[in-house]
Write an enzyme that holds these catalytic residues in place. Sequence first.
Site, PDB file in Angstrom:
ATOM      1  N   ARG A 230       0.839  -1.189   0.000  1.00  0.00           N
ATOM      2  CA  ARG A 230       0.000   0.000   0.000  1.00  0.00           C
ATOM      3  C   ARG A 230       0.877   1.243   0.000  1.00  0.00           C
ATOM      4  O   ARG A 230       1.893   1.310   0.713  1.00  0.00           O
ATOM      5  CB  ARG A 230      -0.914   0.033   1.243  1.00  0.00           C
ATOM      6  CG  ARG A 230      -2.074  -0.960   1.197  1.00  0.00           C
ATOM      7  CD  ARG A 230      -3.089  -0.587   0.129  1.00  0.00           C
ATOM      8  NE  ARG A 230      -4.216  -1.514   0.064  1.00  0.00           N
ATOM      9  CZ  ARG A 230      -4.298  -2.556  -0.734  1.00  0.00           C
ATOM     10  NH1 ARG A 230      -3.277  -2.837  -1.537  1.00  0.00           N
ATOM     11  NH2 ARG A 230      -5.374  -3.324  -0.738  1.00  0.00           N
TER      12      ARG A 230
ATOM     13  N   GLU B 128      -2.850   7.814  -6.257  1.00  0.00           N
ATOM     14  CA  GLU B 128      -2.832   7.036  -7.488  1.00  0.00           C
ATOM     15  C   GLU B 128      -3.904   7.553  -8.450  1.00  0.00           C
ATOM     16  O   GLU B 128      -5.094   7.574  -8.096  1.00  0.00           O
ATOM     17  CB  GLU B 128      -3.065   5.549  -7.174  1.00  0.00           C
ATOM     18  CG  GLU B 128      -1.937   4.941  -6.340  1.00  0.00           C
ATOM     19  CD  GLU B 128      -2.123   3.454  -6.074  1.00  0.00           C
ATOM     20  OE1 GLU B 128      -3.183   2.905  -6.443  1.00  0.00           O
ATOM     21  OE2 GLU B 128      -1.215   2.840  -5.505  1.00  0.00           O
TER      22      GLU B 128
ATOM     23  N   HIS C 183       0.223   0.066 -10.089  1.00  0.00           N
ATOM     24  CA  HIS C 183      -0.556  -0.791  -9.190  1.00  0.00           C
ATOM     25  C   HIS C 183      -1.019  -2.071  -9.914  1.00  0.00           C
ATOM     26  O   HIS C 183      -2.212  -2.298 -10.138  1.00  0.00           O
ATOM     27  CB  HIS C 183      -1.763  -0.042  -8.623  1.00  0.00           C
ATOM     28  CG  HIS C 183      -2.260  -0.622  -7.331  1.00  0.00           C
ATOM     29  ND1 HIS C 183      -2.842   0.132  -6.348  1.00  0.00           N
ATOM     30  CD2 HIS C 183      -2.248  -1.894  -6.850  1.00  0.00           C
ATOM     31  CE1 HIS C 183      -3.180  -0.649  -5.329  1.00  0.00           C
ATOM     32  NE2 HIS C 183      -2.827  -1.886  -5.624  1.00  0.00           N
TER      33      HIS C 183
END
Length: 530
Positions: A236, A265, A283
Amino acid sequence: MALVSIKRILISESVDPCCKKILQDNDIQVTEKQNMTKDELIAEIKDFDGLVVRSATKVTAEIINAAVNLKIIGRAGTGVDNVDVDAATKRGIIVMNTPSGNTVSAAELTCALLICLSRRLPQAVMSMKAGNWDRKSFMGTELNGKILGIVGLGRIGKEVATRMQSFGMKTIGYDPITPPDISATWGVEQMSLEQLWPQCDYITVHTPLMPSTTGLLNDASFAKCKKGVKVVNCARGGIIDEAALLRALESGQCGGAGLDVFVQEPPKDYTLVNHANVISCPHLGASTKEAQARCGQDIALQIVDMLQGKALVGAVNAHVLASTFSPDSHKWIKLGEALGLVLRTCSASKQPYGQVQVTTIGESLKDSVGFLGSAVMVGFLKDSPKNSPNLVNVLTLAQEAGIMIIRNHADGDQKLAKSLCTVEISAGGSRYEATGSVQGEVPVLLDLNDSIFRQPIPLSGNLLFFKGRTTPQVLSSISGVLADACVVMESFSASVANNEDQWCCMGLSSVLADLGALKPLVDEVTQLFV
């Protein structure tokens, strides 16, 4: 026992088609709407019992409060940091994820970034694509013999360890939950972070994002590491302090970073991404066909299994529910709720409430005190003005009301082989206690404040409780009041002892509109519907 009823589910992101099919095959209506704005989701969510998301949908308190029918939020992936779990819990909404769905994919990406950091492969690829043949600029190092520090030894951390050991790496780690003797069986020596930082050639983090892990790798911890340490974050964004990482890269204290996740993000500031010693991905930890299929399948099956009363898997805010799937649990849950309601009704004039103590008695209930304690509080707080209590939110509601809950278990007399639940409350300086059991399928009350009833009282329907002397004259007067109100007495149970301090119970055909006519006849009187 089915915990909830779910008829309509909204899927707000791209989830593998198998998720929709499994839900529809089990008679659940499914609507798919992707790329909704916050306002669009708020407008839609009120019509659905369930919501399935991945990581892009931010399920905020505002959205949760608009979801008046929502009973479950399913996250098709690991972690739930895009869901306001506290807000969901307060509303009694189950939050569920798929803890193992993307384990292998995330572990493999971590290993790939470790390999790329050691050999500078992405940089070499880009150099070749630019038309260069530059062998000297991309000198690497072997992984063999190097020390890998793994912070977080859950499913993913374990899989990373076993894979990187095949490269000859020594694996050490830290985890506040996984016992050291367990991690030792898969080749990871546990130690404190203070011991871990100075030893590592590489560090990879696999923890959830929470206050205790935010900025875990910061200026202070980088300063304790070997010069040139390389770090990977596929967990994370925010576990590694991004500003501190950039400073460590600029100074050479950090020799390289592999990042799949970021605080924001997509990132607005690409300074870290553009650093020559940073390998970054958008990601991609769960972005494999296998992981997406597995996560979509897992969340659908978990929801279906819960609805069918088979099991509860992946619930992050409803651990008490995991023990409610035995064949008899629903009967004891009904008993707990009824006992809580009886005591709340009988003590209504004695507020404030201070403490509720729930004791289970008997071998068969040794694993039930958790959900029985919650069930009692559901009945006790049934008329809560803020949120309707259920097994998910009731402990939070009790805490907000300033009520302390104590749960105990006693083995009881094995010769009697009787299972009981006793609840004692303190209210306004007074004490109230009730004991109940289950006979066949029926929850029954056995005694109330030391008044042991001659016949167990079935806890269902309209019940009138009163305390006082049960003389023929008093009972005749009570019957007259009932007759005047066109209410039929369907059952009556008095206590074994006959004195002024004993409670009695009548089962009525309907509630009395006014208890005023009974108050001169008895010391205390109240009624409830179970």
